[in-house]
Design a protein around this motif. Structure first.
Motif, PDB file in Angstrom:
ATOM      1  N   ALA A 358     -29.770  59.245  73.877  1.00 31.48           N
ATOM      2  CA  ALA A 358     -31.021  59.149  73.128  1.00 31.48           C
ATOM      3  C   ALA A 358     -30.809  58.544  71.746  1.00 31.48           C
ATOM      4  N   LEU A 359     -31.903  58.002  71.214  1.00 33.66           N
ATOM      5  CA  LEU A 359     -31.955  57.639  69.805  1.00 33.66           C
ATOM      6  C   LEU A 359     -32.481  58.854  69.044  1.00 33.66           C
ATOM      7  N   VAL A 360     -31.752  59.289  68.020  1.00 28.18           N
ATOM      8  CA  VAL A 360     -32.121  60.516  67.312  1.00 28.18           C
ATOM      9  C   VAL A 360     -32.026  60.304  65.806  1.00 28.18           C
ATOM     10  N   MET A 361     -32.707  61.183  65.089  1.00 32.59           N
ATOM     11  CA  MET A 361     -32.558  61.267  63.642  1.00 32.59           C
ATOM     12  C   MET A 361     -31.589  62.408  63.365  1.00 32.59           C
ATOM     13  N   ASN A 362     -30.403  62.085  62.867  1.00 27.83           N
ATOM     14  CA  ASN A 362     -29.422  63.139  62.638  1.00 27.83           C
ATOM     15  C   ASN A 362     -29.774  63.946  61.381  1.00 27.83           C
ATOM     16  N   PRO A 363     -29.191  65.132  61.215  1.00 24.10           N
ATOM     17  CA  PRO A 363     -29.534  65.990  60.068  1.00 24.10           C
ATOM     18  C   PRO A 363     -29.362  65.305  58.719  1.00 24.10           C
ATOM     19  N   GLU A 364     -28.323  64.481  58.586  1.00 24.21           N
ATOM     20  CA  GLU A 364     -28.097  63.791  57.318  1.00 24.21           C
ATOM     21  C   GLU A 364     -29.254  62.847  56.987  1.00 24.21           C
ATOM     22  N   GLN A 365     -29.726  62.117  58.015  1.00 23.36           N
ATOM     23  CA  GLN A 365     -30.857  61.212  57.791  1.00 23.36           C
ATOM     24  C   GLN A 365     -32.107  61.988  57.396  1.00 23.36           C
ATOM     25  N   ARG A 366     -32.359  63.090  58.096  1.00 24.91           N
ATOM     26  CA  ARG A 366     -33.539  63.898  57.791  1.00 24.91           C
ATOM     27  C   ARG A 366     -33.501  64.397  56.348  1.00 24.91           C
ATOM     28  N   GLU A 367     -32.370  64.950  55.969  1.00 22.71           N
ATOM     29  CA  GLU A 367     -32.240  65.491  54.616  1.00 22.71           C
ATOM     30  C   GLU A 367     -32.427  64.400  53.558  1.00 22.71           C
ATOM     31  N   GLY A 368     -31.858  63.230  53.840  1.00 24.84           N
ATOM     32  CA  GLY A 368     -31.974  62.145  52.876  1.00 24.84           C
ATOM     33  C   GLY A 368     -33.409  61.680  52.698  1.00 24.84           C
ATOM     34  N   LEU A 369     -34.148  61.561  53.797  1.00 24.33           N
ATOM     35  CA  LEU A 369     -35.543  61.124  53.710  1.00 24.33           C
ATOM     36  C   LEU A 369     -36.417  62.178  53.044  1.00 24.33           C
ATOM     37  N   GLU A 370     -36.190  63.434  53.401  1.00 20.66           N
ATOM     38  CA  GLU A 370     -36.976  64.507  52.782  1.00 20.66           C
ATOM     39  C   GLU A 370     -36.715  64.579  51.286  1.00 20.66           C
ATOM     40  N   ALA A 371     -35.474  64.327  50.888  1.00 22.91           N
ATOM     41  CA  ALA A 371     -35.146  64.337  49.462  1.00 22.91           C
ATOM     42  C   ALA A 371     -35.862  63.221  48.709  1.00 22.91           C
ATOM     43  N   LEU A 372     -36.217  62.153  49.427  1.00 23.62           N
ATOM     44  CA  LEU A 372     -36.941  61.041  48.810  1.00 23.62           C
ATOM     45  C   LEU A 372     -38.450  61.244  48.853  1.00 23.62           C
ATOM     46  N   GLY A 373     -38.887  62.391  49.399  1.00 24.71           N
ATOM     47  CA  GLY A 373     -40.315  62.683  49.450  1.00 24.71           C
ATOM     48  C   GLY A 373     -41.031  62.039  50.614  1.00 24.71           C
ATOM     49  N   LEU A 403     -37.038  54.062  62.840  1.00 27.21           N
ATOM     50  CA  LEU A 403     -37.130  55.155  61.878  1.00 27.21           C
ATOM     51  C   LEU A 403     -38.422  55.962  62.076  1.00 27.21           C
ATOM     52  N   SER A 404     -39.461  55.337  62.626  1.00 27.07           N
ATOM     53  CA  SER A 404     -40.713  56.045  62.868  1.00 27.07           C
ATOM     54  C   SER A 404     -40.893  56.423  64.335  1.00 27.07           C
ATOM     55  N   GLY A 405     -39.879  56.181  65.146  1.00 26.45           N
ATOM     56  CA  GLY A 405     -39.931  56.519  66.562  1.00 26.45           C
ATOM     57  C   GLY A 405     -39.141  55.513  67.365  1.00 26.45           C
ATOM     58  N   PRO A 406     -38.606  55.901  68.521  1.00 27.25           N
ATOM     59  CA  PRO A 406     -37.767  54.986  69.304  1.00 27.25           C
ATOM     60  C   PRO A 406     -38.519  53.720  69.694  1.00 27.25           C
ATOM     61  N   LYS A 407     -37.850  52.589  69.554  1.00 29.48           N
ATOM     62  CA  LYS A 407     -38.463  51.326  69.971  1.00 29.48           C
ATOM     63  C   LYS A 407     -37.398  50.254  70.151  1.00 29.48           C
ATOM     64  N   ASP A 408     -37.785  49.222  70.888  1.00 25.41           N
ATOM     65  CA  ASP A 408     -36.904  48.111  71.218  1.00 25.41           C
ATOM     66  C   ASP A 408     -36.858  47.115  70.058  1.00 25.41           C
ATOM     67  N   ILE A 409     -35.985  46.112  70.179  1.00 26.38           N
ATOM     68  CA  ILE A 409     -35.814  45.118  69.125  1.00 26.38           C
ATOM     69  C   ILE A 409     -37.109  44.366  68.813  1.00 26.38           C
ATOM     70  N   PRO A 410     -37.852  43.819  69.811  1.00 23.49           N
ATOM     71  CA  PRO A 410     -39.055  43.071  69.443  1.00 23.49           C
ATOM     72  C   PRO A 410     -40.085  43.906  68.705  1.00 23.49           C
ATOM     73  N   GLU A 411     -40.249  45.194  69.111  1.00 28.16           N
ATOM     74  CA  GLU A 411     -41.196  46.040  68.375  1.00 28.16           C
ATOM     75  C   GLU A 411     -40.696  46.301  66.954  1.00 28.16           C
ATOM     76  N   SER A 412     -39.372  46.435  66.802  1.00 26.10           N
ATOM     77  CA  SER A 412     -38.807  46.626  65.471  1.00 26.10           C
ATOM     78  C   SER A 412     -39.035  45.399  64.596  1.00 26.10           C
ATOM     79  N   VAL A 413     -38.860  44.227  65.186  1.00 26.82           N
ATOM     80  CA  VAL A 413     -39.069  42.989  64.436  1.00 26.82           C
ATOM     81  C   VAL A 413     -40.538  42.828  64.059  1.00 26.82           C
ATOM     82  N   VAL A 414     -41.431  43.143  65.005  1.00 24.16           N
ATOM     83  CA  VAL A 414     -42.863  43.086  64.716  1.00 24.16           C
ATOM     84  C   VAL A 414     -43.198  44.016  63.554  1.00 24.16           C
TER      85      VAL A 414
END
Length: 999
Positions: A358-373, A403-414
C-alpha cells in the motif's frame, strides 16, 4: 516579498511538474526536497503503464529542465520546520541538513560504498544489498555523487569510523559541516511530498523479511530497472538465479482493516500487470500469476493493458486470496495455498512472491504536516474542502499528488498543474520576477570541417538488452568525420548532458548525433545542451534505435545491432549537410478560449480569470452546467445544486469572462499565441492565444436489459433524479437490482467508464437511507472504487448492500412478465440466483461527445480509438496536445468523476497560463522554404497544407510560407512537382545522402 514567489515542497514528479508550470508562468519557485536529489518514486521505476515507457527516459528531461530553469531554485536535504504568517505573506523556516559529500569532487567511483563497514540493506535501493550509511544514487537531476545517511552513519551517530573519507581519493567527503537554518518569504505554498510504502513486515503471514524470495513491489521495480543493483537482470535474492515462476499478491496493506488501511492504493493492479508484461521481455518462458480481489483498471487504456498482460503475455489473473505462504528450504521456493470460488485448496510453488504494498502516510509524515498546521483525515492524507481537490484547509496552501490520497502518475501530474494554477492565482497581483537565460554567442561554423560527436544510449532493457551498444559505439569510431563516440546508461540524464557539453567544448564538435529513443519527447533536451555550448540547436540529429531497432527486432539482436549501425551511418551522412536554422519570435494574445460550459469549462474559465487573463467561454446550450445538472450529490454526499449555482453566478459576475451561450465554434485558424475563432453568434471572430477543450461526454442510452421497453428499468442517472426529488414511490420499493458495466468494457466500448461503480454505491447508500428495509443487489464484474472511494464501498457492504459477481461471458439475463426477473450465475455461492426486483438500475457507460470529431479537425488535434481527445503523453502531458497552445479537460479527455474533472480543468488553465503569461514565443526552425526560381505558382502546396500556412503572393504569383503557421510536416514539399519547396532540416540533398549511405 517583492515579486511573485511560490514554495513547492517535494521533488517527486508532482513537485517537479508544479515547479515547472510556475516557472513557465514567470513565478520564482523554491523547490524544497527532503532527500539528496529530486525524482521521487518515479525515478525508482523501470517502466510506466500503460505505454511501457522507460520511467527514467520520460522523467529525465523534466529533471534536467527543472534543474536548469532560471526561475526555479532547488533546495535539497531540507525540511520545512514552520509555516508562519498567511497567504501572500508566508514566513517559512527551513532546516537544511549538511551535504557531507562534495558533489563537484565526487566521481561516483563507489569506493566509499564498498568499504563502509555497516553492510546491511540500503534504504535507497529498498532492501537490495548495498550499504547502510553511504550509497551512490543512480543518475538523476543532480550528479550521481555519494550520499551519507546521517541517521545510520557510525561517525555521525557514535563519533567514530570515517572509513569512507579515508578511502576517498578525490577528498570529496567532509564531516565538519553543520545544519543551516533558512528563512524565506513566499506568497503561496504547494505541498507535493508524496507518500511512503507500507511496511510489509506487519503482514508477517506472507514471509516478508523471513523468506528471502518474498519482495515488495518497489523492491521488484528496482530489480527490473536498468538503474537497479542488478542493472535490469532479473534474479531472485536467495541464489541469484533467474526466476521462472513469479506470483504477485495484491492489496498488501490496502483494503485491510486489520492494519488500519481500509482504502485502495489505486496503482497496484496496473503495476502488477505492467511487471508481468515486462518480465516477458526480460526472461524467456517466465510464468506470472496475479492473485487479486478486483482488477481496478479504471484509467485511460488500462483495460486494454490488462488484456495485453493476460492474452499476449499469458499472465494468470486469479481472483482469490492466498491462505498461507511457506518456504521450501530445498529449492528456496515460496509455496502458497489458495482456493478458487470455494473449491479445494491448491498448493503451488513459485520462485518469487511479489507483495503489492500500500501507499501510506507514515507517522513521521503525519507529525510533520500537523506541526505545519495542515489538517489530515483519519488515514493521514491531507484533507481538502468539498469541490476543491487541490486546496488544503489552510488558505494559500495547496496540495497535489498522493499526499491527499493514493493516485497514479497522470493524476498526480494533473493535480500538480492544478495546484500550480491555484498558487499562481494567489500571487497574481505581484510583479513578475525577471530571470534571464543567457546563452553564449552562437559559434560561426562556416569554413570548419565537420567534426561529429556521437552519443549512444544503453538504457537498460529498452535498448541494451537487444542492441549491442558497445559494438555500435566502436563502429561509430571508425566512421569518417567522427571525432568522438561514447556510450551512456541514460543519455538524457543531467550527468550525461554535462559530459556532452564538455566534450563539445573540448573537441570543438560542430555536429552532434544521439542514438537513443524518440525525438518526439527528447530532441528539445539535447538541442538546449547544444545551445548552452554555443552551437546552433539544429546542428543535431536524433537516431531512434529504441522503436526502430530494439523494440521491433527484440528476438533478432544481431540484425537489430546491424540496423543500428546503418541508421547511425545514415545520420552521419545527413549531419554533414546540416545547417544552422533560426527561430522567429511571435507575439501572444493574452486571451483564452474555453469550449464547453460544463463544470470543467466553467472551472477552467474562472481559474484563468483569477490569473487576470481575459476568457471567452463558449457553450452550445443556453444554460451553463453540462452534465453536472444531472448529478445531484457527490460520492461523499455533498449536494451539487448550490455549488453549480455559485459557479454560474461567478461566471456571470466575472468581468474577465465573456460568456457566449447558445453558441458553437464554426472555424478556428491560427497558431499558439495567435488563434482566431469564428463563432455561430455572427459576431466578429474571437482572437485568443490559447484554447481549452471541455466539451464533455454523453451518458449511453442502453439498448439491452429491456431499457426503454419497461418503465421499471432505469439508468443510474434516472435513479439519481428520482432519489434527489424524494420520489414517494421509492419508499414503497422493496427490492432494487443494479447491473454494472452496461455497454462499457464490451466490444463496442472496450474501456471502463470509471464512475459507474462509484455511482452505484452512492445511489445504493442513498436509497438504503430512504428505505432501510429494502434489499439492494449490485451485479458487478470488478468493483472499481479506487483510492479513498473504497471507504464508501465498505460502508455499503456494512449497511447490507449485496454484491454479486458475474463474468463478461455470462452476463445477467433480464426478462419481464408481471415481474421483472434477473438471473445470474453467482460465483462465490456457486449457484444461480433468481432475483425479482421492483426496479432494475443500469450503470450505463459514458460515450464521447459526437462533436469531438469536427472540433478535432478544426483544431488539428487527434482523437483516441474510443473517440475521446488524445493527450500528448498519457503520463507526463495529460492535459496537453502535441499541437501547442491547446489543452483538454473533463469528459472530453476521458470519463472521470466531478473532483477529477475540476482538478483537470484547473490543470488545463494552469498549462494555458504558461503560454499566456509570456510576452512572445519562438517558432520552430524546421519549416518549409520556397525556392522562388523554381515555383510556377500552381497552388498545389496551398491546397494540401492542412495548417493553411502557404498562400500565393498576389504580386509574384509564387508560393509564400507563413513560418508561424507551418508545422514542418513536409506535405507541401512532397507534393511539389517542380521541387520548389524544401523543408529546412530535411532538404532533398540531406535525405538523398542518407539513402546513399545504405545504398
Amino acid at each position: 516579498m517583492e515579486y511573485k514567489r511560490v514554495m513547492v515542497v517535494g521533488g517527486g514528479i508532482a513537485g517537479v511538474q508544479a515547479a515547472l508550470d510556475l516557472g513557465e508562468m514567470g513565478i520564482e519557485v523554491l523547490l524544497v526536497e527532503k532527500g539528496p536529489s529530486i525524482g521521487g518514486r518515479m525515478a525508482q521505476l523501470d517502466k510506466t503503464f500503460p505505454t511501457n515507457d522507460c520511467a527514467m527516459c520520460i522523467l529525465s528531461p523534466k529533471l534536467v529542465e527543472v534543474g536548469s530553469h532560471p526561475y526555479i531554485r532547488i533546495i535539497t536535504n531540507t525540511d520545512v520546520r514552520e509555516i508562519g504568517g498567511e497567504a501572500l505573506a508566508f514566513r517559512v523556516r527551513l532546516l537544511k541538513h549538511p551535504r557531507y559529500v562534495d558533489v563537484d569532487k565526487c566521481t561516483g567511483c563507489g569506493a566509499c560504498t564498498e568499504k563502509c563497514p555497516v553492510k546491511i540493506p540500503d534504504p535507497y535501493n529498498k532492501g537490495l544489498s548495498m550499504t547502510k550509511c553511504i550509497r551512490i544514487p543512480f543518475p538523476q537531476a543532480v550528479p550521481a555523487a555519494a550520499v551519507i545517511d546521517e541517521t545510520k552513519c557510525l561517525y555521525l551517530t557514535r563519533g567514530k569510523c570515517q572509513v569512507c573519507s579515508k578511502v576517498c581519493e578525490a577528498d570529496a567527503i567532509d564531516y565538519d559541516q553543520k545544519p543551516e537554518e533558512l528563512n524565506v518569504e513566499v506568497g503561496s505554498i504547494v505541498l507535493a511530498a508524496g507518500t511512503s510504502e507500507f511496511n510489509a513486515v506487519q503482514k508477517d503471514e506472507y514471509g516478508y523479511k523471513t523468506f528471502p524470495n518474498v519482495v515488495t513491489s518497489i523492491e521488484f521495480e528496482r530489480i527490473l530497472s536498468a538503474s537497479g543493483p542488478s542493472r535490469g537482470h532479473v534474479i531472485r535474492p536467495s541464489d541469484g538465479k533467474e526466476p521462472k515462476r513469479i506470483a504477485f499478491l495484491q492489496c498488501v496493506g490496502s483494503r485491510d482493516s486489520q492494519v488500519g488501511n481500509e482504502y485502495c492504493s489505486a496503482i497496484c493492479c496496473m503495476q502488477a500487470a505492467k511487471d508481468a508484461i515486462i518480465l516477458g521481455e526480460h526472461l524467456d518462458d517466465v510464468q506470472t500469476t496475479v492473485f487479486f480481489m478486483d482488477i481496478r483498471a479504471y484509467g485511460k487504456h488500462f483495460d486494454r493493458f490488462i488484456d495485453k498482460a493476460e492474452i499476449e503475455q499469458g499472465c494468470r489473473f486469479l481472483r482469490t486470496r492466498i491462505s498461507s505462504v511457506e518456504f521450501d528450504p530445498k529449492t528456496d521456493d515460496v509455496v502458497v495455498q489458495y482456493s478458487m470460488n470455494g473449491s479445494e485448496v491448491t498448493t503451488e510453488a513459485f520462485d518469487m512472491l511479489v507483495l503489492s504494498v500500500a501507499l501510506v502516510m507514515n507517522p513521521e509524515q503525519r507529525e510533520g504536516l500537523e506541526a505545519l498546521g495542515i489538517s489530515l483525515n483519519d488515514y493521514g492524507f491531507v484533507e481538502v474542502p468539498p469541490y476543491e481537490p487541490v486546496r488544503t484547509l489552510k488558505p494559500g496552501v495547496f496540495v497535489c499528488g498522493s499526499l491527499s490520497g493514493p493516485k497514479d502518475i497522470p493524476e498526480s501530474v494533473v493535480e500538480a498543474s492544478a495546484a500550480a494554477a491555484e498558487a499562481a492565482s494567489v500571487v497574481a497581483d505581484f510583479p513578475q520576477a525577471e530571470f534571464v537565460v543567457e546563452y553564449p554567442p552562437e559559434r560561426d561554423i562556416r569554413g570548419e570541417p565537420p567534426r561529429v560527436g556521437i552519443f549512444v544510449c544503453n538504457c537498460g532493457l529498452n535498448i541494451g538488452s537487444v542492441v549491442d551498444v558497445p559494438a555500435v559505439v566502436e563502429h561509430a569510431k571508425t566512421l569518417s568525420n567522427v571525432e568522438h563516440a561514447q556510450e551512456f546508461l541514460f543519455t538524457c540524464s543531467a550527468d550525461a548532458q554535462k559530459v556532452i557539453s564538455d566534450v563539445i567544448t573540448e573537441k570543438s564538435l560542430n555536429r552532434v548525433i544521439v542514438a537513443a529513443c524518440t525525438p518526439r519527447t527528447h530532441e528539445p533536451l539535447f538541442q538546449k545542451t547544444l545551445q548552452a555550448t554555443g552551437l546552433n540547436p539544429y546542428l543535431f540529429e536524433f537516431v531512434n534505435i529504441r522503436e526502430q531497432c530494439s523494440w521491433v527486432h527484440q528476438k533478432e539482436p544481431e540484425k537489430a545491432t546491424q540496423k543500428a549501425k546503418e541508421l547511425l551511418e545514415m545520420a552521419i551522412s545527413k549531419a554533414l549537410l546540416l545547417e544552422p536554422l533560426a527561430k522567429m519570435a511571435v507575439g501572444i494574445n493574452k486571451a483564452a478560449l474555453v469550449i464547453g460550459g460544463g463544470v470543467a469549462g466553467i472551472t477552467a474559465a474562472l481559474e484563468l480569470a483569477a490569473q487576470r487573463f481575459p476568457v471567452h467561454l463558449v457553450e452550445k446550450e443556453k444554460v451553463l452546467g453540462g452534465n453536472l445538472r444531472h448529478v445531484h450529490y457527490t460520492y461523499d454526499g455533498e449536494e451539487t445544486a448550490s455549488f453549480l449555482e455559485s459557479l454560474a453566478e461567478r461566471v456571470h459576475s466575472e468581468p474577465q469572462i465573456a460568456l457566449h451561450l447558445g453558441t458553437a465554434v464554426e472555424n478556428v485558424e491560427g497558431y499558439v499565441g495567435n488563434f482566431k475563432t469564428k463563432l455561430s453568434d455572427g459576431a466578429d471572430p474571437v482572437e485568443h492565444g490559447a484554447v481549452v477543450i471541455a466539451t464533455g461526454g454523453l451518458g449511453v442510452e442502453p439498448s439491452q436489459y429491456l431499457y426503454g421497453q419497461d418503465d421499471r428499468v432505469l439508468t443510474q442517472r434516472d435513479f439519481e433524479e428520482r432519489l434527489a426529488s424524494d420520489d414517494s414511490s421509492l419508499r414503497a420499493c422493496r427490492s432494487v437490482v443494479m447491473i454494472q458495466c452496461v455497454e462499457s468494457r464490451d466490444d463496442e466500448r472496450p474501456y471502463c467508464s470509471r464512475v459507474c461503480c462509484s455511482a452505484a454505491v452512492k445511489n445504493a447508500l442513498k436509497f438504503r437511507g430512504l428505505n432501510p428495509e429494502a434489499s439492494v443487489h449490485i451485479l458487478y464484474r470488478d468493483v472499481r472504487t479506487y483510492g479513498l472511494k473504497e471507504l464508501r464501498y465498505r460502508e455499503a457492504r456494512e449497511k447490507g448492500v449485496l454484491f454479486c459477481r458475474y463474468e463478461k461471458e455470462e452476463k445477467p439475463i433480464v426478462t419481464a412478465d408481471d415481474d421483472l426477473v434477473v438471473e445470474i450465475d453467482e460465483k462465490v455461492l456457486g449457484r444461480r440466483l433468481i432475483l425479482k426486483p421492483d426496479l432494475l438500475v443500469l450503470s450505463a457507460g459514458i460515450a464521447p461527445n459526437p462533436e469531438n470529431r469536427a472540433l478535432s479537425q478544426m483544431l488539428k488535434v487527434p482523437l483516441g480509438p474510443d473517440g475521446f481527445f488524445l493527450e500528448a503523453h498519457v503520463k507526463l502531458r495529460p492535459v496537453d496536445f502535441a499541437t501547442d497552445g491547446i489543452f483538454v479537460c473533463g469528459l472530453a479527455h476521458y470519463p472521470k468523476d466531478l473532483l477529477e474533472a475540476i482538478a483537470q480543468a484547473k490543470a488545463a488553465a494552469g498549462r494555458a497560463a504558461t503560454v499566456l503569461s509570456k510576452t512572445s514565443l519562438e517558432t520552430e526552425g524546421k519549416v518549409a522554404s520556397v525556392i522562388e526560381t523554381r515555383c510556377s505558382g500552381c497552388g498545389i502546396c496551398v491546397e494540401v497544407c492542412a495548417y493553411k500556412a502557404i498562400e500565393l503572393d498576389p504580386e509574384t504569383g509564387r508560393a509564400v510560407v507563413n513560418e508561424t503557421l507551418c508545422k514542418g510536416c513536409g506535405v507541401c514539399s512532397a507534393s511539389c512537382r517542380a521541387a520548389a519547396i524544401d523543408l529546412k532540416g530535411f532538404k532533398n540533398e540531406q535525405i538523398l545522402a542518407m539513402l546513399e549511405a545504405v545504398g
